[in-house]
Design an enzyme around this catalytic site. Structure first.
Site, PDB file in Angstrom:
ATOM      1  N   CYS A   1       1.190   2.124   5.721  1.00  0.00           N
ATOM      2  CA  CYS A   1       2.025   2.994   6.571  1.00  0.00           C
ATOM      3  C   CYS A   1       1.539   3.043   8.021  1.00  0.00           C
ATOM      4  CB  CYS A   1       2.077   4.395   5.988  1.00  0.00           C
ATOM      5  SG  CYS A   1       0.464   5.138   5.628  1.00  0.00           S
TER       6      CYS A   1
ATOM      7  N   SER B   1      -1.037  13.832   5.171  1.00  0.00           N
ATOM      8  CA  SER B   1      -0.156  13.506   4.046  1.00  0.00           C
ATOM      9  C   SER B   1      -0.336  12.070   3.588  1.00  0.00           C
ATOM     10  CB  SER B   1       1.311  13.755   4.417  1.00  0.00           C
ATOM     11  OG  SER B   1       1.699  12.965   5.522  1.00  0.00           O
ATOM     12  N   GLY B   2      -0.895  11.227   4.454  1.00  0.00           N
ATOM     13  CA  GLY B   2      -1.178   9.849   4.068  1.00  0.00           C
ATOM     14  C   GLY B   2      -2.221   9.735   2.982  1.00  0.00           C
TER      15      GLY B   2
ATOM     16  N   LYS C   1      -6.999  -3.185   5.904  1.00  0.00           N
ATOM     17  CA  LYS C   1      -5.557  -3.441   5.773  1.00  0.00           C
ATOM     18  C   LYS C   1      -4.900  -3.586   7.145  1.00  0.00           C
ATOM     19  CE  LYS C   1      -5.319   0.107   2.881  1.00  0.00           C
ATOM     20  NZ  LYS C   1      -4.808   1.168   1.977  1.00  0.00           N
TER      21      LYS C   1
ATOM     22  N   HIS D   1       2.020   9.267  11.647  1.00  0.00           N
ATOM     23  CA  HIS D   1       0.878   8.480  12.108  1.00  0.00           C
ATOM     24  C   HIS D   1       1.122   8.052  13.559  1.00  0.00           C
ATOM     25  CE1 HIS D   1      -0.680   8.674   8.205  1.00  0.00           C
ATOM     26  NE2 HIS D   1      -0.506   7.440   7.780  1.00  0.00           N
TER      27      HIS D   1
ATOM     28  N   ASN E   1       5.012   8.608   8.317  1.00  0.00           N
ATOM     29  CA  ASN E   1       4.241   7.822   7.347  1.00  0.00           C
ATOM     30  C   ASN E   1       4.813   7.852   5.935  1.00  0.00           C
ATOM     31  OD1 ASN E   1       3.037  10.568   7.929  1.00  0.00           O
ATOM     32  ND2 ASN E   1       1.978  10.132   6.008  1.00  0.00           N
ATOM     33  N   THR E   2       5.477   8.934   5.493  1.00  0.00           N
ATOM     34  CA  THR E   2       6.018   8.948   4.132  1.00  0.00           C
ATOM     35  C   THR E   2       7.478   8.513   4.080  1.00  0.00           C
ATOM     36  OG1 THR E   2       6.651  11.294   4.170  1.00  0.00           O
ATOM     37  CG2 THR E   2       4.416  10.759   3.428  1.00  0.00           C
TER      38      THR E   2
END
Length: 349
Positions: free
Chosen positions: A148, A178-179, A204, A241, A326-327
């Site tokens: 994300c 929340s990530g 990553k 983010h 991010n979500t």
């Protein structure tokens, strides 16, 4: 076409909840299958989630009465596609089992991302990577999202790379709590604090953009050759983010060039008018103090990449700030947009 029956794996987690929210009344897909751990299996989604629903709005009515099953293909009836929000500790084996059973898997987990014939698909950035699916040995196929953190970054880089080439990229992320999922980072660790380490994130962030922006060659994805360095940090923001980006180009553009290219950038989702496709894809905020998660996160229903603070860099060529949800854009929304692209391209015919 009739609506495609789909399932959500990891339906009780934070990403699973976002899938269930975004799939309500979807014009292409209908959710018939929800899977989670043994603790939840055999119960209705409402009974399990009435005290665990953690995103704004109520649990969608359609999901409340669905009985949760274990994440096993034999529990699936008539489902052609599953969206996976499973933890990486079990995602690899479970997703492979679904693919072997003939189900298309749209995964948010890291497990399959770096397999050469598995696309890290970003619908506006690399739809041509779908070509490698025919080289996967399973009856069903696996498609992954990127991490994300770099989703919005690669979207901001893609049209500039096509026009000017990339030499090197520096990322400095400020990632929302929340990530980390629920319950996530302990309160005493994050309130009034910045944590300058997130396990596995920098690794990553330094390889996935190269694969996302690579080319298909001989049935596999050949990563792009530009260099990346990343610093990843957890900050006390709930969602969104923020990433500060510095870039060196093969041919340095002007500020006018960059802004024009961002404003005109459209991918296949926009051209096809897909339901979750943001328009614009990239929104540039010219205020000195934007983008901000509190003010800009929900732009384009959380699917637009919001960029700001474009200015020359004394070491690199240019630098800017990227904000993405991010979500939504970085997880569930991106996977659903990928599935919409597959639907329009006839992968479910």
């Amino acid at each position: 076409m009739e609506k495609i029956k789909v399932g959500v794996l990891g339906a009780t987690g934070s990403v699973g909840q976002r899938f269930i929210q975004l799939l309500e009344n979807h014009p292409f897909f209908t959710v018939t299958h929800l899977a989670a751990s043994e603790k939840s299996a055999g119960q209705s989604y409402y009974d399990v989630m009435k005290s665990r629903w953690k995103i704004s709005g109520d649990i969608p009515e359609y999901a409340k009465k669905i009985i949760i099953s274990l994440p096993k293909p034999e529990e699936t009836k008539g489902v052609q596609l599953v969206f996976s929000g499973l933890d990486s500790s079990i995602a690899g084996e479970v997703e492979t089992a679904y693919a072997e059973s003939g189900v298309m898997v749209l995964s948010n987990s890291k497990n399959h991302r770096m397999v050469p014939n598995v696309p890290i698909l970003s619908a506006e950035v690399n739809p041509e990577h779908l070509e490698v699916l025919k080289h996967q040995p399973t009856k069903g196929k696996i498609i992954t999202n990127s991490n994300c953190t770099i989703m919005g970054v690669t979207i901001s880089l893609k049209p500039l790379m096509d026009a000017f080439g990339l030499k090197s990229v520096m990322l400095f992320s400020m990632q929302a709590i929340s990530g980390a999922g629920y319950p996530g980072v302990p309160t005493m660790d994050i309130l009034g604090n910045v944590v300058p380490f997130i396990s596995g994130e920098e690794d990553k962030a330094e390889v996935e953009p190269q694969k996302c922006l690579g080319i298909v060659k001989n049935g596999v994805i050949e990563p792009a050759s530009f260099k990346i360095s990343a610093h990843c940090n957890r900050v006390p923001v709930f969602d969104g983010h923020t990433v500060a980006v510095s870039v060196s180009f093969e041919k340095k553009p002007t500020k006018t060039d960059i802004l024009k290219i961002w404003s005109e950038f459209q991918g296949e989702p926009q051209k096809l008018g897909l339901p979750l496709a943001p328009n614009p894809t990239i929104l540039y905020r010219d205020e000195n103090d934007r983008p901000q998660p509190r003010l800009d996160l929900d732009t384009g229903r959380g699917m637009t990449t919001v960029v700001g603070r474009l200015r020359e860099d004394s070491i690199f060529d240019w630098k800017w700030v990227v904000l993405s949800h991010n979500t939504i854009r970085g997880a569930a929304g991106a996977a659903i947009l990928n599935a919409e692209l597959l639907y329009k391209k006839g992968y479910f015919n």
